[in-house]
Design an enzyme around this catalytic site. Structure first.
Site, PDB file in Angstrom:
ATOM      1  N   SER A 199       0.841  -1.191   0.000  1.00  0.00           N
ATOM      2  CA  SER A 199       0.000   0.000   0.000  1.00  0.00           C
ATOM      3  C   SER A 199       0.882   1.249   0.000  1.00  0.00           C
ATOM      4  O   SER A 199       1.694   1.424  -0.909  1.00  0.00           O
ATOM      5  CB  SER A 199      -0.968  -0.053   1.173  1.00  0.00           C
ATOM      6  OG  SER A 199      -2.049   0.836   1.002  1.00  0.00           O
ATOM      7  N   GLU A 312      -9.195  -5.918  -4.543  1.00  0.00           N
ATOM      8  CA  GLU A 312      -8.605  -4.916  -3.658  1.00  0.00           C
ATOM      9  C   GLU A 312      -9.654  -4.087  -2.921  1.00  0.00           C
ATOM     10  O   GLU A 312      -9.558  -3.841  -1.721  1.00  0.00           O
ATOM     11  CB  GLU A 312      -7.715  -3.962  -4.468  1.00  0.00           C
ATOM     12  CG  GLU A 312      -6.449  -4.573  -5.014  1.00  0.00           C
ATOM     13  CD  GLU A 312      -5.291  -4.558  -4.035  1.00  0.00           C
ATOM     14  OE1 GLU A 312      -5.477  -4.156  -2.873  1.00  0.00           O
ATOM     15  OE2 GLU A 312      -4.193  -4.974  -4.434  1.00  0.00           O
ATOM     16  N   HIS A 409      -7.562  -5.885  -0.549  1.00  0.00           N
ATOM     17  CA  HIS A 409      -6.424  -5.169  -0.003  1.00  0.00           C
ATOM     18  C   HIS A 409      -6.097  -5.767   1.361  1.00  0.00           C
ATOM     19  O   HIS A 409      -7.007  -6.075   2.140  1.00  0.00           O
ATOM     20  CB  HIS A 409      -6.782  -3.688   0.132  1.00  0.00           C
ATOM     21  CG  HIS A 409      -5.609  -2.766   0.210  1.00  0.00           C
ATOM     22  ND1 HIS A 409      -4.654  -2.702  -0.782  1.00  0.00           N
ATOM     23  CD2 HIS A 409      -5.236  -1.852   1.147  1.00  0.00           C
ATOM     24  CE1 HIS A 409      -3.754  -1.791  -0.462  1.00  0.00           C
ATOM     25  NE2 HIS A 409      -4.078  -1.266   0.718  1.00  0.00           N
TER      26      HIS A 409
END
Length: 504
Positions: A199, A312, A409
């Site tokens: 990230s 994600e 994610h």
């Protein structure tokens, strides 16, 4: 704290440039927590480059994690909020027991959290399982939010480079310099250092790959779900003059009129807003964007392992209220008026389609296009690029904060750190098989610059616009770039914004 006679077994002391440190041996791995790599950035050192940590006498006890850097909230849903302090520039090391004449590869982990939160001591990032496979893991802290990324005309005037704003990146570079000087004392090889992050940590990796200040500090790079490659026309706040203007507005909102007054404010007051929370294109640390650095051939040419997850956005976006009849209006409210071709790339005729379309759009906007663009740019160098799509859906319980995430994610972190045992839910045999394979790929890449090794499914290097991607699921296999048609639409839009075609 100097060693005072703790009741647990000590790891062999390691002699750093500042002095000796003693950690703990746990499950066959030596763990050193809370080692300072820079002076506390307090008082007059607030918004200045990190300064070297002072030396100490005797043996320093490295048995406790340091507080995380100042922040609000948490970097991952369900995570326990860390204790915080402005005195936070410390790192942690997990290392196999040292053997004479042996130097092992090193992974330096840069945590995520949108540059506004996150911690080097988050349990999911602990390097014990990777270290048991033959690699040292170093997790590093860096200043966050306004304390890490405030740009201001007065700060730029103080700087010999006439720039400001990238203090968090400077911290990362200072930690990498510390690793170069000291990691051999822990059994690590300073010529086999891999920077890795997820990230915002992956975005930082993309910045370090074009920072002249980071040259020679690492030999490979891993980036998971993050990069800085969109046109700067769509992110004008990254340009120094604009960042300075934003910083001046921020300072005015705090009621401070001088830097001295800003440096005397309680640190907690500076985390009340996320208005200042990203790197800056400046004259020193980041003189050009990662995209431009690659296009101009000014990137550090090292082997690269990058990718993103197939779902994600499920961990980041609530689509329960998305409706087909409001889809385009809601997108416009969030992102402005978009080209018709971009909206058409995500069919949204029914409510179910609209929910999937919003998830797909957010996935590709935030992560998918960046990683695909990065892979295409990097393959023009001498070093190989290994590109993945993580597609395994963990068995998240329906009553947990992770319900409905899928291959979202964060989801790959349990697997690549081989930390399925940390989660309270019941994993399947297939999950354990994938975790063993992924952690093996990551360790092998850190060791050689190539993830392939005995017993692992072959992972081809990425080549061409639509090269082969390693599909990390069960079974592991290769396949085309996911959502390629949608990514190509994004590509055409971005090329038009830049005013020139994308060069493959």
């Amino acid at each position: 704290m100097l060693l005072s006679g703790a009741g647990w077994a000590l790891a062999a002391p390691a002699m750093t440039a500042q002095g000796a440190v003693a950690g703990q041996r746990q499950a066959g791995v030596d763990v050193y927590r809370g080692i300072p790599f820079a002076l506390p950035p307090l008082g007059a050192l607030r918004w200045r480059p990190p300064q070297p940590a002072p030396a100490w006498r005797g043996v320093r006890e490295a048995s406790k994690f340091a507080p995380a850097c100042m922040q609000q909230g948490v970097s991952m849903p369900g995570e326990a909020a860390p204790s915080v302090s402005e005195d936070c520039l410390y790192l942690n090391i997990w290392a196999p027991p040292r053997r004479a004449g042996r130097r092992l590869p090193v992974i330096v982990w840069i945590h995520g959290g949108g540059y506004t939160n996150g911690s080097a001591s988050m349990p999911l990032y602990h390097g014990d399982r990777l270290a048991s496979k033959g690699v040292l893991v170093v997790t590093i802290a860096y200043r966050l939010g306004a304390l890490g990324f405030l740009a201001h005309p007065a700060l730029s005037a103080e700087s010999p480079h006439r720039s400001s704003g990238n203090y968090g990146l400077m911290d990362q570079i200072a930690a990498l310099e510390w690793v170069q000087r000291n990691i051999a004392a822990f059994g690590g090889d300073p010529q086999r250092v891999t920077i890795a992050g997820q990230s915002a940590g992956a975005m930082a990796v993309s910045a370090l790959l074009v920072s002249p200040r980071a040259k020679g500090l690492f030999q490979r790079a891993i980036a998971q779900s993050g990069g800085i490659f969109e046109p700067l026309q769509l992110a004008p706040g990254y340009i120094l003059a604009n960042a300075e203007r934003d910083g001046a507005s921020y300072m005015h909102a705090l009621g401070a009129t001088t830097l001295d007054a800003m440096r005397k404010l309680p640190a907690a007051r500076l985390t009340d807003t996320n208005a200042v929370s990203h790197p800056v294109i400046d004259a020193d640390v980041l003189p050009l964007s990662p995209y431009d650095g690659y296009v101009q051939g000014r990137n550090h040419d090292v082997p690269l392992l990058i990718g993103s997850n197939s779902e994600e956005a499920r961990a980041l976006v609530d689509v329960s209220a998305v409706r087909a009849d409001r889809f385009e209006a809601d997108i416009a409210a969030s992102f402005g008026t978009l080209p018709a071709a971009l909206l058409a790339a995500y069919p949204h005729d029914t409510d179910a389609q609209a929910r999937d379309a919003r998830l797909g759009f957010e996935r590709d906007l935030r992560f998918g296009w960046d990683m695909w663009a990065w892979a295409r740019l990097a393959q023009s160098g001498r070093s190989p690029v290994y590109y993945y799509s993580f597609e395994q859906r963990p068995p998240f319980p329906a009553d947990s904060v992770h319900a409905g995430w899928g291959a979202s994610h964060f989801a790959e972190l349990w697997f690549m750190f081989d930390h399925l045992g940390q989660a309270p839910w019941k994993w399947r045999d297939a999950d354990h098989e994938l975790a063993a394979a992924m952690s093996g790929y990551w360790v092998r890449f850190a060791a050689t610059g190539d993830p392939n090794g005995q017993g692992l499914p072959h992972w081809p290097a990425f080549r061409g616009v639509a090269g082969q991607v390693q599909r990390l699921g069960v079974p592991i296999g290769t396949g085309p770039v996911p959502a390629l048609q949608q990514l190509q639409v994004f590509d055409a839009v971005y090329a038009k914004v830049r005013g020139s075609a994308f060069g493959d």
